[in-house]
Design a protein around this motif. Structure first.
Motif, PDB file in Angstrom:
ATOM      1  N   THR A  99      67.691 -95.693 -35.464  1.00  0.00           N
ATOM      2  CA  THR A  99      67.762 -94.844 -34.647  1.00  0.00           C
ATOM      3  C   THR A  99      67.374 -95.657 -33.149  1.00  0.00           C
ATOM      4  O   THR A  99      68.296 -95.359 -32.504  1.00  0.00           O
ATOM      5  N   LEU A 100      66.586 -96.287 -33.299  1.00  0.00           N
ATOM      6  CA  LEU A 100      66.194 -97.049 -31.778  1.00  0.00           C
ATOM      7  C   LEU A 100      67.198 -98.022 -31.621  1.00  0.00           C
ATOM      8  O   LEU A 100      67.671 -98.160 -30.568  1.00  0.00           O
ATOM      9  N   VAL A 101      67.774 -98.821 -32.605  1.00  0.00           N
ATOM     10  CA  VAL A 101      68.887 -99.728 -32.403  1.00  0.00           C
ATOM     11  C   VAL A 101      70.233 -99.165 -31.828  1.00  0.00           C
ATOM     12  O   VAL A 101      70.907 -99.428 -30.973  1.00  0.00           O
ATOM     13  N   VAL A 102      70.718 -98.043 -32.465  1.00  0.00           N
ATOM     14  CA  VAL A 102      71.587 -97.286 -32.101  1.00  0.00           C
ATOM     15  C   VAL A 102      71.671 -96.505 -30.697  1.00  0.00           C
ATOM     16  O   VAL A 102      72.560 -96.439 -29.903  1.00  0.00           O
ATOM     17  N   LYS A 107      73.158 -96.975 -25.049  1.00  0.00           N
ATOM     18  CA  LYS A 107      72.885 -96.804 -23.736  1.00  0.00           C
ATOM     19  C   LYS A 107      73.031 -98.121 -23.040  1.00  0.00           C
ATOM     20  O   LYS A 107      72.883 -98.169 -21.891  1.00  0.00           O
ATOM     21  N   GLY A 108      73.802 -98.976 -23.513  1.00  0.00           N
ATOM     22  CA  GLY A 108      74.065-100.319 -22.917  1.00  0.00           C
ATOM     23  C   GLY A 108      73.125-101.326 -22.883  1.00  0.00           C
ATOM     24  O   GLY A 108      73.130-102.379 -22.110  1.00  0.00           O
ATOM     25  N   VAL A 109      71.849-101.063 -23.471  1.00  0.00           N
ATOM     26  CA  VAL A 109      70.777-102.014 -23.549  1.00  0.00           C
ATOM     27  C   VAL A 109      71.098-103.173 -24.114  1.00  0.00           C
ATOM     28  O   VAL A 109      70.814-104.465 -23.568  1.00  0.00           O
ATOM     29  N   ILE A 110      71.884-102.921 -25.314  1.00  0.00           N
ATOM     30  CA  ILE A 110      72.246-104.282 -26.038  1.00  0.00           C
ATOM     31  C   ILE A 110      73.375-104.843 -25.460  1.00  0.00           C
ATOM     32  O   ILE A 110      73.235-106.311 -25.386  1.00  0.00           O
ATOM     33  N   ASP A 111      74.258-104.462 -24.533  1.00  0.00           N
ATOM     34  CA  ASP A 111      75.169-104.918 -23.826  1.00  0.00           C
ATOM     35  C   ASP A 111      74.534-105.659 -22.856  1.00  0.00           C
ATOM     36  O   ASP A 111      74.997-106.888 -22.268  1.00  0.00           O
ATOM     37  N   ARG A 112      73.378-105.310 -22.233  1.00  0.00           N
ATOM     38  CA  ARG A 112      72.855-106.094 -21.169  1.00  0.00           C
ATOM     39  C   ARG A 112      72.087-107.259 -21.753  1.00  0.00           C
ATOM     40  O   ARG A 112      72.257-108.312 -21.307  1.00  0.00           O
ATOM     41  N   PHE A 113      71.568-107.117 -23.128  1.00  0.00           N
ATOM     42  CA  PHE A 113      71.126-108.257 -23.411  1.00  0.00           C
ATOM     43  C   PHE A 113      72.117-109.286 -23.866  1.00  0.00           C
ATOM     44  O   PHE A 113      71.884-110.597 -23.610  1.00  0.00           O
ATOM     45  N   ARG A 114      73.280-108.942 -24.221  1.00  0.00           N
ATOM     46  CA  ARG A 114      74.408-110.022 -24.637  1.00  0.00           C
ATOM     47  C   ARG A 114      74.790-110.543 -23.471  1.00  0.00           C
ATOM     48  O   ARG A 114      75.447-111.673 -23.457  1.00  0.00           O
ATOM     49  N   PRO A 185      77.744 -94.960 -35.112  1.00  0.00           N
ATOM     50  CA  PRO A 185      78.247 -94.688 -33.702  1.00  0.00           C
ATOM     51  C   PRO A 185      77.416 -94.165 -32.551  1.00  0.00           C
ATOM     52  O   PRO A 185      77.429 -94.291 -31.365  1.00  0.00           O
ATOM     53  N   ASN A 186      76.355 -93.266 -33.080  1.00  0.00           N
ATOM     54  CA  ASN A 186      75.563 -92.697 -32.271  1.00  0.00           C
ATOM     55  C   ASN A 186      74.109 -92.369 -32.814  1.00  0.00           C
ATOM     56  O   ASN A 186      74.135 -92.049 -34.040  1.00  0.00           O
ATOM     57  N   LYS A 277      79.155-109.905 -33.260  1.00  0.00           N
ATOM     58  CA  LYS A 277      80.558-109.292 -33.014  1.00  0.00           C
ATOM     59  C   LYS A 277      80.764-107.987 -32.141  1.00  0.00           C
ATOM     60  O   LYS A 277      81.721-107.503 -32.156  1.00  0.00           O
ATOM     61  N   LEU A 278      79.443-107.575 -31.695  1.00  0.00           N
ATOM     62  CA  LEU A 278      79.704-106.486 -30.816  1.00  0.00           C
ATOM     63  C   LEU A 278      80.565-106.650 -29.699  1.00  0.00           C
ATOM     64  O   LEU A 278      80.594-107.721 -29.059  1.00  0.00           O
TER      65      LEU A 278
END
Length: 280
Positions: A99-102, A107-114, A185-186, A277-278
């Motif tokens: 749940t925390l990962v999704v 919310k775009g946090v992982i995109d920011r990390f990447r 997805p969510n 792969k995201l």
């Protein structure tokens, strides 16, 4: 000649470069861990919510159904149940991880990390270390609750080994949660993972010894990795084991160490590969 300030700045940059990849992987991992712990510090209700279900299960099964339950070989059912509750808490933890990962993903946090010069493995490992620290807090609170309810382990200092096996199982299931969190997805879909976790815990030795189940179902429950950890922790806690005579049940301590290794080897590469792969 270079000015003193410029020389100092150049020296600082050189020091940072000389630290190497390992240093930066560890530093990135720690920053992700610190971020996760800060969220728990600001929203402690999350841990309370995670502990609510197993505590209610203890009350329900221990005090409502406990008098009707049997333990093969004799013994008090509540003593048999408590280690199973600890295992169930560790097993259900992968849902919270997912749940925390999704949530971070949507919310775009992982995109920011990447988008940053961060190691993908550090981001995934940081989530795992955070959840392991939280799992230590959950286990401590749950064990204190069990002691307050009258549960008393008789295994002496072997309880430290039981504590370690519980965290070892949680560590392995963290990577399952990370991988699933990167797939769904969510957050609402992540909540549906209870449909996976519920049979995983029910068809095991958490609540009932496999010998009391139909033969075919008992074999499935005995080979459930969660059952090995439950039987091993009961043995280390010195509580009723309710063990059977199959190979997997007779070698519960061994398999409680082996199953998490297998799960980790399977899901760590899957989680890291999925993160890589995201789409940006």
């Amino acid at each position: 000649m270079a000015r003193p300030a410029e020389a100092a700045g150049a020296a600082g940059v050189q020091v940072l470069r000389d630290r190497g990849r390992t240093y930066w992987v560890l530093a990135d991992c720690w920053n992700v861990v610190r971020r996760g712990l800060t969220h728990y510090q600001r929203q402690p209700i999350n841990i309370v919510w995670q502990l609510g279900f197993p505590i209610l299960s203890v009350l329900l099964y221990g005090y409502v159904f406990g008098s009707a339950m049997q333990v093969p070989g004799g013994g008090d059912y509540r003593d048999f149940l408590m280690p199973g509750m600890f295992v169930m808490t560790m097993a259900f933890g992968f849902i919270n991880t997912a749940t925390l990962v999704v949530y971070d993903s949507t919310k775009g946090v992982i995109d920011r990390f990447r988008s940053m010069p961060m190691s993908p493995s550090a981001v995934v490992a940081g989530r795992g270390v955070t959840d392991l620290i939280v799992a230590c807090a959950e286990l401590t609170i749950l064990m204190l609750t069990a002691l307050a309810m009258g549960w008393r382990p008789d295994g002496g200092f072997a309880f430290l080994g039981a504590f370690g096996l519980l965290l070892w199982l949680r560590f392995a299931l963290i990577w399952l949660g990370v991988w699933l969190g990167l797939l769904v997805p969510n957050p609402e879909a992540a909540g549906g993972l209870f449909a996976v976790a519920f049979p995983l815990t029910m068809i095991s030795s958490i609540f009932v010894a496999p010998q009391l189940m139909p033969d075919w179902l008992g074999h499935v429950a005995a080979w459930n990795p969660i059952s090995s950890t439950a039987a091993a922790t009961r043995e280390l806690f010195g509580t009723p084991v309710g063990g059977g005579d199959t190979w997997i049940e007779e070698h519960a301590l061994l398999m409680a160490g082996v199953w998490p290794v297998i799960l980790t080897l399977v899901f760590v590469p899957l989680a890291v590969r999925r993160f890589q792969k995201l789409s940006k």
